[in-house]
Design a protein around this motif. Structure first.
Motif, PDB file in Angstrom:
ATOM      1  N   ARG A 104      24.805  10.011  -0.064  1.00 54.06           N
ATOM      2  CA  ARG A 104      23.496  10.651  -0.196  1.00 54.06           C
ATOM      3  C   ARG A 104      22.678  10.510   1.085  1.00 54.06           C
ATOM      4  O   ARG A 104      21.967  11.421   1.483  1.00 54.06           O
ATOM      5  CB  ARG A 104      22.723  10.032  -1.366  1.00 54.06           C
ATOM      6  CG  ARG A 104      23.361  10.321  -2.710  1.00 54.06           C
ATOM      7  CD  ARG A 104      22.664   9.599  -3.849  1.00 54.06           C
ATOM      8  NE  ARG A 104      23.288   9.946  -5.117  1.00 54.06           N
ATOM      9  CZ  ARG A 104      22.641  10.460  -6.158  1.00 54.06           C
ATOM     10  NH1 ARG A 104      21.335  10.658  -6.103  1.00 54.06           N
ATOM     11  NH2 ARG A 104      23.281  10.764  -7.268  1.00 54.06           N
ATOM     12  N   ALA A 105      22.718   9.318   1.700  1.00 61.18           N
ATOM     13  CA  ALA A 105      22.079   9.020   2.991  1.00 61.18           C
ATOM     14  C   ALA A 105      20.551   8.948   2.952  1.00 61.18           C
ATOM     15  O   ALA A 105      19.936   8.335   3.810  1.00 61.18           O
ATOM     16  CB  ALA A 105      22.518   9.994   4.080  1.00 61.18           C
ATOM     17  N   THR A 106      19.936   9.598   1.977  1.00 58.24           N
ATOM     18  CA  THR A 106      18.473   9.602   1.926  1.00 58.24           C
ATOM     19  C   THR A 106      18.017   9.941   0.514  1.00 58.24           C
ATOM     20  O   THR A 106      18.726  10.620  -0.239  1.00 58.24           O
ATOM     21  CB  THR A 106      17.890  10.635   2.914  1.00 58.24           C
ATOM     22  OG1 THR A 106      16.463  10.634   2.820  1.00 58.24           O
ATOM     23  CG2 THR A 106      18.388  12.041   2.623  1.00 58.24           C
ATOM     24  N   SER A 107      16.837   9.479   0.149  1.00 62.04           N
ATOM     25  CA  SER A 107      16.193   9.974  -1.071  1.00 62.04           C
ATOM     26  C   SER A 107      15.624  11.353  -0.781  1.00 62.04           C
ATOM     27  O   SER A 107      15.290  11.673   0.360  1.00 62.04           O
ATOM     28  CB  SER A 107      15.073   9.029  -1.513  1.00 62.04           C
ATOM     29  OG  SER A 107      15.599   7.791  -1.952  1.00 62.04           O
ATOM     30  N   ILE A 108      15.505  12.167  -1.818  1.00 59.57           N
ATOM     31  CA  ILE A 108      15.011  13.536  -1.661  1.00 59.57           C
ATOM     32  C   ILE A 108      13.731  13.665  -2.464  1.00 59.57           C
ATOM     33  O   ILE A 108      13.684  13.294  -3.643  1.00 59.57           O
ATOM     34  CB  ILE A 108      16.056  14.556  -2.160  1.00 59.57           C
ATOM     35  CG1 ILE A 108      17.388  14.344  -1.422  1.00 59.57           C
ATOM     36  CG2 ILE A 108      15.571  15.985  -1.959  1.00 59.57           C
ATOM     37  CD1 ILE A 108      18.578  14.895  -2.152  1.00 59.57           C
ATOM     38  N   TYR A 109      12.686  14.200  -1.827  1.00 56.50           N
ATOM     39  CA  TYR A 109      11.374  14.288  -2.458  1.00 56.50           C
ATOM     40  C   TYR A 109      11.008  15.739  -2.729  1.00 56.50           C
ATOM     41  O   TYR A 109      10.486  16.432  -1.863  1.00 56.50           O
ATOM     42  CB  TYR A 109      10.328  13.603  -1.570  1.00 56.50           C
ATOM     43  CG  TYR A 109      10.590  12.121  -1.419  1.00 56.50           C
ATOM     44  CD1 TYR A 109      10.097  11.208  -2.349  1.00 56.50           C
ATOM     45  CD2 TYR A 109      11.367  11.635  -0.364  1.00 56.50           C
ATOM     46  CE1 TYR A 109      10.359   9.853  -2.233  1.00 56.50           C
ATOM     47  CE2 TYR A 109      11.638  10.286  -0.243  1.00 56.50           C
ATOM     48  CZ  TYR A 109      11.129   9.392  -1.183  1.00 56.50           C
ATOM     49  OH  TYR A 109      11.398   8.052  -1.077  1.00 56.50           O
ATOM     50  N   LEU A 110      11.346  16.198  -3.934  1.00 58.49           N
ATOM     51  CA  LEU A 110      10.916  17.523  -4.350  1.00 58.49           C
ATOM     52  C   LEU A 110       9.467  17.439  -4.824  1.00 58.49           C
ATOM     53  O   LEU A 110       8.913  16.347  -4.953  1.00 58.49           O
ATOM     54  CB  LEU A 110      11.819  18.059  -5.457  1.00 58.49           C
ATOM     55  CG  LEU A 110      13.324  18.120  -5.139  1.00 58.49           C
ATOM     56  CD1 LEU A 110      14.080  18.799  -6.268  1.00 58.49           C
ATOM     57  CD2 LEU A 110      13.601  18.814  -3.818  1.00 58.49           C
ATOM     58  N   VAL A 111       8.870  18.580  -5.101  1.00 60.24           N
ATOM     59  CA  VAL A 111       7.449  18.609  -5.435  1.00 60.24           C
ATOM     60  C   VAL A 111       7.113  17.693  -6.603  1.00 60.24           C
ATOM     61  O   VAL A 111       6.123  16.957  -6.566  1.00 60.24           O
ATOM     62  CB  VAL A 111       7.012  20.054  -5.747  1.00 60.24           C
ATOM     63  CG1 VAL A 111       5.648  20.071  -6.403  1.00 60.24           C
ATOM     64  CG2 VAL A 111       6.971  20.875  -4.458  1.00 60.24           C
ATOM     65  N   ASP A 112       7.954  17.718  -7.643  1.00 61.07           N
ATOM     66  CA  ASP A 112       7.593  17.005  -8.876  1.00 61.07           C
ATOM     67  C   ASP A 112       8.512  15.849  -9.222  1.00 61.07           C
ATOM     68  O   ASP A 112       8.433  15.291 -10.309  1.00 61.07           O
ATOM     69  CB  ASP A 112       7.558  17.982 -10.058  1.00 61.07           C
ATOM     70  CG  ASP A 112       8.943  18.555 -10.357  1.00 61.07           C
ATOM     71  OD1 ASP A 112       9.810  18.511  -9.461  1.00 61.07           O
ATOM     72  OD2 ASP A 112       9.159  19.029 -11.492  1.00 61.07           O
ATOM     73  N   ARG A 113       9.398  15.465  -8.307  1.00 60.78           N
ATOM     74  CA  ARG A 113      10.338  14.393  -8.621  1.00 60.78           C
ATOM     75  C   ARG A 113      10.973  13.832  -7.357  1.00 60.78           C
ATOM     76  O   ARG A 113      10.953  14.455  -6.294  1.00 60.78           O
ATOM     77  CB  ARG A 113      11.445  14.916  -9.543  1.00 60.78           C
ATOM     78  CG  ARG A 113      12.400  15.898  -8.863  1.00 60.78           C
ATOM     79  CD  ARG A 113      13.213  16.664  -9.872  1.00 60.78           C
ATOM     80  NE  ARG A 113      12.342  17.459 -10.737  1.00 60.78           N
ATOM     81  CZ  ARG A 113      12.711  17.939 -11.919  1.00 60.78           C
ATOM     82  NH1 ARG A 113      13.921  17.706 -12.368  1.00 60.78           N
ATOM     83  NH2 ARG A 113      11.872  18.663 -12.632  1.00 60.78           N
ATOM     84  N   THR A 114      11.529  12.635  -7.507  1.00 62.62           N
ATOM     85  CA  THR A 114      12.290  12.002  -6.433  1.00 62.62           C
ATOM     86  C   THR A 114      13.736  11.875  -6.879  1.00 62.62           C
ATOM     87  O   THR A 114      14.014  11.431  -7.997  1.00 62.62           O
ATOM     88  CB  THR A 114      11.732  10.600  -6.111  1.00 62.62           C
ATOM     89  OG1 THR A 114      10.378  10.722  -5.671  1.00 62.62           O
ATOM     90  CG2 THR A 114      12.560   9.924  -5.030  1.00 62.62           C
ATOM     91  N   ILE A 127       0.879  -1.185   0.000  1.00 65.12           N
ATOM     92  CA  ILE A 127       0.000   0.000   0.000  1.00 65.12           C
ATOM     93  C   ILE A 127       0.907   1.223   0.000  1.00 65.12           C
ATOM     94  O   ILE A 127       1.650   1.451   0.957  1.00 65.12           O
ATOM     95  CB  ILE A 127      -0.935   0.024   1.230  1.00 65.12           C
ATOM     96  CG1 ILE A 127      -1.698  -1.304   1.374  1.00 65.12           C
ATOM     97  CG2 ILE A 127      -1.903   1.193   1.128  1.00 65.12           C
ATOM     98  CD1 ILE A 127      -2.574  -1.371   2.614  1.00 65.12           C
ATOM     99  N   ASP A 128       0.850   1.991  -1.091  1.00 65.23           N
ATOM    100  CA  ASP A 128       1.775   3.109  -1.283  1.00 65.23           C
ATOM    101  C   ASP A 128       1.069   4.268  -1.973  1.00 65.23           C
ATOM    102  O   ASP A 128      -0.057   4.118  -2.459  1.00 65.23           O
ATOM    103  CB  ASP A 128       2.968   2.659  -2.147  1.00 65.23           C
ATOM    104  CG  ASP A 128       3.871   1.675  -1.441  1.00 65.23           C
ATOM    105  OD1 ASP A 128       4.712   2.130  -0.645  1.00 65.23           O
ATOM    106  OD2 ASP A 128       3.729   0.455  -1.674  1.00 65.23           O
ATOM    107  N   PRO A 129       1.728   5.440  -2.075  1.00 64.27           N
ATOM    108  CA  PRO A 129       1.161   6.539  -2.871  1.00 64.27           C
ATOM    109  C   PRO A 129       0.946   6.095  -4.319  1.00 64.27           C
ATOM    110  O   PRO A 129       1.663   5.234  -4.823  1.00 64.27           O
ATOM    111  CB  PRO A 129       2.232   7.634  -2.777  1.00 64.27           C
ATOM    112  CG  PRO A 129       2.976   7.330  -1.520  1.00 64.27           C
ATOM    113  CD  PRO A 129       2.971   5.845  -1.399  1.00 64.27           C
ATOM    114  N   LYS A 130      -0.006   6.719  -4.996  1.00 61.95           N
ATOM    115  CA  LYS A 130      -0.376   6.266  -6.340  1.00 61.95           C
ATOM    116  C   LYS A 130       0.744   6.440  -7.357  1.00 61.95           C
ATOM    117  O   LYS A 130       0.805   5.716  -8.353  1.00 61.95           O
ATOM    118  CB  LYS A 130      -1.638   6.979  -6.819  1.00 61.95           C
ATOM    119  CG  LYS A 130      -1.533   8.487  -6.906  1.00 61.95           C
ATOM    120  CD  LYS A 130      -2.877   9.098  -7.289  1.00 61.95           C
ATOM    121  CE  LYS A 130      -2.819  10.628  -7.281  1.00 61.95           C
ATOM    122  NZ  LYS A 130      -4.141  11.213  -7.578  1.00 61.95           N
ATOM    123  N   ASP A 131       1.668   7.390  -7.120  1.00 61.98           N
ATOM    124  CA  ASP A 131       2.745   7.601  -8.083  1.00 61.98           C
ATOM    125  C   ASP A 131       4.048   6.925  -7.667  1.00 61.98           C
ATOM    126  O   ASP A 131       5.095   7.128  -8.286  1.00 61.98           O
ATOM    127  CB  ASP A 131       2.993   9.098  -8.292  1.00 61.98           C
ATOM    128  CG  ASP A 131       3.283   9.822  -6.977  1.00 61.98           C
ATOM    129  OD1 ASP A 131       3.131   9.201  -5.908  1.00 61.98           O
ATOM    130  OD2 ASP A 131       3.658  11.012  -7.024  1.00 61.98           O
TER     131      ASP A 131
END
Length: 770
Positions: free
Chosen positions: A317-327, A269-273
């Protein structure tokens, strides 16, 4: 004045000063709280205590004492020369934060030696002038915080310049035209400093490292935000090539050493995108009436070996980065979206925590094992939520779901989802009963078109489907931490990165208490974690649906410490867990991969890992988490300003979301965009800033701007270059200050914010929102 009683005798200021001097001088290096000082000197009356506080403040002013916090002091044993971090301000009020933890010391621009924000410097205290604050001058720049900067190019006939949006420098960076790398005026570029200012040459000289593209282009602007924080905006080709060689094929050896869970019903169960499915849930009813619930996590550490080229990049990097329109992923796309992702109808390797739960979600047994799973169904949150709503089980009370109707629940796999939801609600109910804090924050989201332009701005709140997943992830993280951290008395636990959250700041809790009492609420700040959490939860419940609810929640959140990673466990205040770690998202968080590796090692009988090494990694991951959050916030600000760009001149209902000495922050009710009414535009009165009560108060007319108050605003300016929205108070009259040019993208150096000329602070207190 200046006198008090002690043991029935009066003591004047001179006598108390001598006692305080003797007390501190005999115990150099030790910090004392007010309570410890009062107790040691037997200051039993209120006048004596107040006199002692006044004297210590004067001693700190004269540099005899060091003010460690608002209620503690120590003897100043430092010399005139010290080392610290330079903090540059756009208004010229620079300061130096000493390494030893003392409060920042003012440093004027003429005494800065051209130091930049974050530089490590050696400084000397200057002789203090009467009635003036402490001042220091930089005598050496030990090391620069960074040597690459991002901005907008301006190319003239003979010379080029880099213009930075945040006024990082007193002057622009000069760039020889042969070092432009093809960059043109208004291109965004990354520039490396090749010559720093000195006594003879006061200019910065640099060369273009990378031309990002034209100002205003969506991809360019997002990459600019990443580059400003030193974050990667492209993935190294060699790392991607190494990832492409990983097939993800499950071998006979894998099957022999893992528990086979492929026949147990499982879903994600995850976000749709989302494409990186790093967690899955399984459930089945056991013969003894218990439920077997599996929390299955992508086994990243099986594919990414410690020290290999992929691991080194992920660690950096240590983490993924979640900008408004991209990962911006931590791992190469092949791993995070394909090989490791728990995609439906594919056999996948997982690291699993499998629980036996009764009807009240009490854990009767658990095991932590490497597994092979096969997801039966990929749900997005909206689908799972709709399924729950269709079957009438979204009340959130934690009570059992109603029995299935004769024809069964409506929807595919409804029985499994509803059962998981019911158990999750029981877990949530128990967690809050045990003292977990109830902050239900909203998240700002944007709908964007194919060019990245925002078309809608709105808030999302977590619903039952989100909370279902959250509860089982929390349970798994807690269980893993306890499996390593809880040991018999007298034995030292093995090294593990914990997710820790310290107790709230006592002074900020007291500020919260004083604030809510005036609004008619009771809040008892306590020295015990459980009592404080219960008081906070009661307060949130009482004010939740009231107009002032959001305001109180904002003030309460400011009292909270930031969670971080450490091998030194102190528990997690917000969750009320004595042991907590991050195990459930190794695709997007490096600490989870560290935990997977250590757990595998310990299960195989391995000895404890190097504590110092892992603490350094924890500090790095905590730092990178904060940097990533800053970049994410900047992308939200940019899209917010872009969204409002064609709405300059429009009026909206809003509420005050922040109060500062330089203006009022307001959030529009309709779309949740936030902007600021600068103090210079509040020209109807002279306003005083009351930090403790979060308000501005007019001296003549006594008009009050209070945090949380409704307000009518007009959009005055949308400045994409500075990611800044300016509002004006809409009083129904024509407003000369509204800028009709809509989105402003200056081609000259960004304007500096005006100094707040009509405000003063009424009380000394902690920092307010900026």
């Amino acid at each position: 004045m200046g006198k008090g009683k002690k043991g029935g005798k009066r003591m004047n200021k001179k006598q108390l000063t001598e006692q305080l001097e003797q007390f501190f001088s005999t115990q150099p290096g030790k910090t004392f709280s007010f309570k410890e000082i009062f107790r040691s000197l037997k200051l039993n009356t209120h006048p004596l205590k107040m006199l002692a506080i006044d004297i210590m403040e004067e001693m700190a002013w004269d540099d005899y004492l060091v003010r460690v916090s608002d209620n503690s002091y120590k003897l100043n044993t430092e010399g005139q020369v010290f080392e610290g971090t330079f903090i540059r301000k756009t208004n010229g009020k620079n300061s130096i934060k000493p390494d030893e933890g003392d409060k920042p010391v003012f440093c004027s621009e003429r005494n800065s030696l051209f130091a930049l924000n974050g530089d490590h410097v050696k400084a000397s205290l200057m002789a203090r002038r009467s009635h003036h604050i402490r001042e220091a001058q930089v005598i050496e720049i030990i090391s620069h915080a960074k040597d690459q900067f991002v901005g907008r190019l301006r190319v003239d006939k003979d010379m080029a310049f880099l213009i930075t949006p945040d006024n990082t420098f007193a002057t622009d960076i000069l760039i020889p035209k042969r070092k432009l790398k093809g960059g043109k005026t208004d291109d965004k570029a990354v520039v490396k400093i090749t010559q720093w200012p000195d006594a003879e040459h006061k200019n910065l000289v640099g060369e273009v490292v990378d031309v990002l593209g034209k100002t205003g282009d969506n991809d360019v602007e997002m990459n600019t935000i990443l580059a400003q924080y030193g974050l990667p905006y492209v993935y190294p080709k060699k790392v991607e090539e190494a990832a492409d060689k990983i097939t993800g094929k499950i071998t006979k050896a894998d099957e022999a050493e893992r528990e086979d869970c492929r026949n147990t019903w499982t879903c994600t169960i995850d976000p749709k995108d989302a494409k990186d499915f790093d967690d899955a849930l399984s459930i089945k009813k056991l013969d003894n009436g218990l439920y077997e619930v599996g929390v299955h996590i992508a086994d990243v550490s099986h594919y990414v070996k410690e020290g290999d080229i992929i691991d080194k990049e992920a660690q950096k990097r240590a983490t993924s980065i979640y900008l408004v329109d991209r990962t911006i992923p931590m791992l190469p796309e092949r791993l995070c979206n394909f090989v490791c992702s728990l995609r439906p109808d594919e056999d996948k390797l997982a690291y699993s925590v499998i629980f036996n739960l009764d009807d009240q979600a009490n854990v009767k047994a658990f095991r932590i094992v490497h597994t092979i799973i096969r997801s039966n169904r990929r749900f997005c949150y909206e689908e799972a939520q709709q399924l729950l709503e269709d079957n009438g089980v979204v009340d959130g009370t934690g009570e059992p779901a109603p029995p299935a109707p004769a024809g069964g629940y409506k929807g595919e796999y409804a029985t499994e989802i509803i059962t998981l939801d019911r158990l999750a609600k029981q877990l949530r109910k128990q967690r809050f009963k045990n003292g977990s804090v109830k902050f239900d924050r909203e998240e700002l989201h944007f709908d964007v078109d194919e060019k990245g332009h925002p078309t809608r701005c709105y808030f999302k709140r977590s619903k039952d489907a989100n909370k279902l997943v959250e509860e089982f992830m929390l349970l798994a993280n807690k269980t893993v931490a306890e499996s390593v951290g809880k040991v018999k008395k007298g034995r030292k636990p093995k090294t593990l990165p914990y997710r820790i959250h310290d107790n709230p700041d006592p002074q900020k809790l007291e500020t919260l208490r004083q604030f809510v009492v005036k609004l008619g609420y009771k809040f008892g700040s306590s020295s015990t974690k459980g009592a404080t959490a219960r008081s906070l939860n009661k307060l949130m419940d009482e004010c939740g649906n009231k107009p002032e609810g959001k305001m109180i929640e904002t003030v309460a959140l400011r009292a909270m410490m930031k969670a971080r990673y450490s091998v030194h466990n102190i528990g997690h205040f917000g969750l009320a867990f004595d042991y907590y770690t991050h195990f459930t998202s190794p695709i997007r968080r490096y600490p989870d991969t560290m935990v997977h590796r250590l757990l595998t090692k310990y299960q195989a009988g391995g000895r404890s890992a190097n504590e110092k090494h892992y603490e350094m990694l924890c500090e790095h991951c905590s730092d990178m988490e904060l940097v990533a959050q800053s970049a994410e916030r900047d992308s939200i600000k940019y899209k917010m300003v872009e969204f409002m760009g064609d709405k300059v001149g429009n009026s909206y209902d809003a509420h005050i979301s922040g109060i500062t000495s330089y203006g009022i922050y307001a959030e529009i009710d309709e779309n949740h965009c936030e902007g600021m009414v600068p103090m210079r535009d509040l020209d109807d009165d002279y306003y005083d800033f009351d930090e403790r009560n979060f308000c501005l108060v007019g001296r003549r007319r006594h008009h009050r701007y209070q945090l949380g108050d409704p307000i009518r605003i007009k959009v005055a300016k949308a400045n994409l270059e500075r990611k800044q929205l300016d509002f004006a108070i809409d009083n129904g009259k024509a407003d000369k200050k509204v800028d009709k040019d809509k989105v402003t993208e200056e081609t000259t150096k960004a304007e500096k914010p005006a100094k707040p000329r009509r405000t003063r602070k009424t009380k000394k207190s902690s920092k307010s929102k900026d």
